[in-house]
Design a protein around this motif. Structure first.
Motif, short mmCIF file in Angstrom:
data_model
loop_
_atom_site.label_atom_id
_atom_site.label_comp_id
_atom_site.label_asym_id
_atom_site.label_seq_id
_atom_site.Cartn_x
_atom_site.Cartn_y
_atom_site.Cartn_z
N SER A 1 0.46 -9.27 17.01
CA SER A 1 0.82 -8.23 17.90
C SER A 1 1.37 -8.85 19.22
CB SER A 1 -0.05 -7.08 18.03
OG SER A 1 0.49 -6.21 18.86
N ALA A 2 0.72 -9.84 19.74
CA ALA A 2 1.03 -10.46 20.97
C ALA A 2 2.21 -11.42 20.85
CB ALA A 2 -0.14 -11.19 21.61
N LEU A 3 2.22 -11.80 19.90
CA LEU A 3 3.30 -12.96 19.72
C LEU A 3 4.54 -12.45 19.15
CD1 LEU A 3 0.90 -15.71 18.17
CD2 LEU A 3 2.00 -15.79 20.55
N GLY A 4 4.40 -11.46 18.13
CA GLY A 4 5.86 -10.95 17.45
C GLY A 4 6.19 -11.88 16.50
N GLY A 5 7.29 -11.76 15.71
CA GLY A 5 7.64 -12.45 14.62
C GLY A 5 6.81 -12.69 13.44
N MET A 6 6.70 -13.97 12.93
CA MET A 6 5.76 -14.31 11.78
C MET A 6 4.86 -15.26 12.13
SD MET A 6 7.69 -14.53 8.34
CE MET A 6 6.76 -14.78 6.87
N ILE A 7 3.70 -15.26 11.81
CA ILE A 7 2.79 -16.45 12.19
C ILE A 7 1.80 -16.56 10.72
CG2 ILE A 7 2.65 -15.60 14.68
CD1 ILE A 7 -0.17 -14.61 14.12
N ILE B 1 5.88 -18.75 12.84
CA ILE B 1 6.73 -19.75 11.65
C ILE B 1 8.20 -19.45 12.63
CG2 ILE B 1 7.81 -18.76 9.45
CD1 ILE B 1 4.95 -18.13 8.59
N LYS B 2 9.00 -20.51 12.37
CA LYS B 2 10.05 -20.74 13.10
C LYS B 2 11.13 -19.59 12.72
CE LYS B 2 10.15 -25.54 13.65
NZ LYS B 2 9.73 -26.32 12.18
N SER B 3 11.90 -19.10 14.01
CA SER B 3 12.48 -17.76 13.65
C SER B 3 13.59 -17.77 12.75
CB SER B 3 12.79 -17.11 14.93
OG SER B 3 13.88 -18.06 15.83
N SER C 1 15.72 -22.70 3.49
CA SER C 1 15.52 -21.31 4.50
C SER C 1 16.31 -21.53 5.77
CB SER C 1 14.03 -21.23 4.53
OG SER C 1 13.51 -22.11 5.12
N ASP C 2 16.70 -22.68 5.94
CA ASP C 2 17.45 -22.92 7.19
C ASP C 2 18.44 -21.46 7.43
OD1 ASP C 2 15.92 -24.92 7.96
OD2 ASP C 2 17.75 -26.37 7.78
N ARG C 3 19.17 -21.45 6.61
CA ARG C 3 20.08 -20.14 6.69
C ARG C 3 19.68 -18.98 6.29
NH1 ARG C 3 24.92 -21.70 8.94
NH2 ARG C 3 24.95 -23.91 9.47
N GLN C 4 19.31 -18.90 4.89
CA GLN C 4 19.06 -17.67 4.02
C GLN C 4 18.22 -18.07 3.08
OE1 GLN C 4 20.75 -14.45 4.86
NE2 GLN C 4 19.55 -13.80 3.47
N ILE D 1 7.73 -22.37 0.62
CA ILE D 1 9.17 -21.50 0.46
C ILE D 1 9.60 -20.96 2.04
CG2 ILE D 1 10.15 -19.21 -0.33
CD1 ILE D 1 8.02 -19.27 -2.37
N LEU D 2 8.73 -20.66 2.86
CA LEU D 2 9.47 -20.35 4.10
C LEU D 2 9.78 -21.44 4.85
CD1 LEU D 2 6.67 -17.52 5.07
CD2 LEU D 2 9.27 -17.22 4.36
#
Ligand code: MEV
Length: 360
Positions: free
Chosen positions: A168-174, A185-187, A247-250, A241-242
């Motif tokens: 919740s504090a960081l946002g994105g995916m962790i 996890i890199k955006s 996964s660099d583009r899609q 996988i991630l």
């Protein structure tokens, strides 16, 4: 005792601060994270907003409950559990800043509460950020806010892993691990799959379900250890996988299908620790028939189910030349939501929130 790395300056005339923080879904690893597995989570586009105002007394105003005291002398265990974490935050922040100010906290949320979408963690994160800023802490790091929010949450839920609070504090995916902490996890790999959420509307209590899993673990030690190892392996497959070059583009369609399959496998492990039930299984079956895979998110026993999609809209061409409509599990998210809603369920699309905590 936690050492908050916060320095303070003289109070000035800023009497009001607003902070907001997002809810979350656990994509993989709930419950097992409490016993050492890493979990993978993402923040979602539903938020809690907290306004902190300097005042004579201590007040918390929310849709769920209200509180008013004229000092911080109240024993924390006597505070309504719904409001206890925010009371803790107000009290602790005045102690560590040396302030004697009363504080009013106004809570507004568009995260359904008690649904496994992280509303209480988001409250703790937004509350800690708002109060610390109101009391003019300087050099406040995100980790200070996460620490305070985790300690606040533990006033009602002592075994909380801290995963929900961190995302919740960081946002994105962790990824989150109780020993090693969080890692973003890199955006660029992030929003390559879509999520639909169905709220079962079955009430659940995270603390109760976590205690139930603890009892299961104590009674079935060998089985639990096996499941823990399987979950660890599953999470490492998801991460490869991630983090793969592809996964660099899609993420490829095949990769998203695999993420869905791993979600369904994760659901089997959650069923094995007995946190599913017939009503949830029914929703999961419906969602599995329309998505690449579905599972409980959060504590289970009730709450929400997530389904993985590739976000595509219907009618785009697949590699085989068939239209998406002709292939199974290839409906647009909107169509999935429509169909599940027409069955009488509360179903919605979720987008990943990349902002995390926001303080104004
Ligand atoms: C609750 O959202 C997630 C659990 O894994 C508990 C925790 O991590 O604190 C069930």
């Amino acid at each position: 005792m936690t050492n908050y790395n916060i320095k303070y300056k003289q109070h000035n005339n800023n009497h009001k601060v607003v902070a907001s923080a997002p809810g979350k879904v656990i994509l993989y690893g709930e419950h097992f994270v409490v016993y050492g597995t890493s979990a993978i989570l993402c923040a979602i586009d539903k938020r809690v907003h907290i306004t902190a105002i300097k005042s004579q007394d201590i007040q918390i105003q929310s849709e769920l409950a209200n509180l008013k005291h004229n000092s911080y002398k109240q024993n924390i265990s006597q505070i309504d559990p719904i409001l206890r974490p925010l009371y803790y935050i107000a009290k602790k922040s005045t102690e560590i800043t040396g302030s004697n100010s009363g504080i009013t906290l106004q809570v507004k949320s568009d995260i359904p509460s008690g649904a496994g979408l992280g509303s209480s963690s988001a409250c703790c994160v937004a509350g800690a950020a708002a109060v610390l800023k109101l009391l003019e802490s300087t050099n406040t790091q995100t980790d200070d806010i996460i620490n305070m929010a985790i300690n606040a949450e533990r006033t009602v839920f002592p075994n909380a892993s801290g995963a929900d609070t961190a995302v919740s504090a960081l946002g994105g995916m962790i990824t989150y691990n109780t020993k090693t902490g969080y890692e973003k996890i890199k955006s660029h790999t992030v929003p390559k799959f879509g999520l639909v959420i169905t709220n079962s509307k079955i009430p659940h209590n995270t603390k109760t379900v976590v205690s139930q899993v603890e009892r299961f673990k104590n009674k079935n030690q060998i089985k639990f250890r096996e499941l823990l190892n399987k979950e660890t392996h599953l999470v490492s497959q998801v991460l490869s996988i991630l983090n793969s070059k592809d996964s660099d583009r899609q993420l490829s369609k095949a990769a998203v299908v695999r993420l869905g399959k791993l979600a369904s496998l994760n659901q089997e492990y959650l069923k094995a620790i007995k946190i599913s039930n017939n009503a949830l299984d029914k929703i999961i079956k419906i969602m599995e028939s329309m998505t690449f895979g579905a599972k409980i998110t959060g504590a289970g026993g009730g709450g929400c189910i997530i389904g993985f999609t590739d976000k595509k809209t219907a009618n785009s061409k697949t590699q085989t030349g068939k239209t998406e409509k002709e292939t199974s599990k290839a409906m647009s998210q909107i169509e999935i939501v429509k169909r599940i809603s027409n069955m009488g369920h509360d179903c919605f699309e979720a987008n990943i929130d990349n902002t995390g905590l926001n303080t104004f």
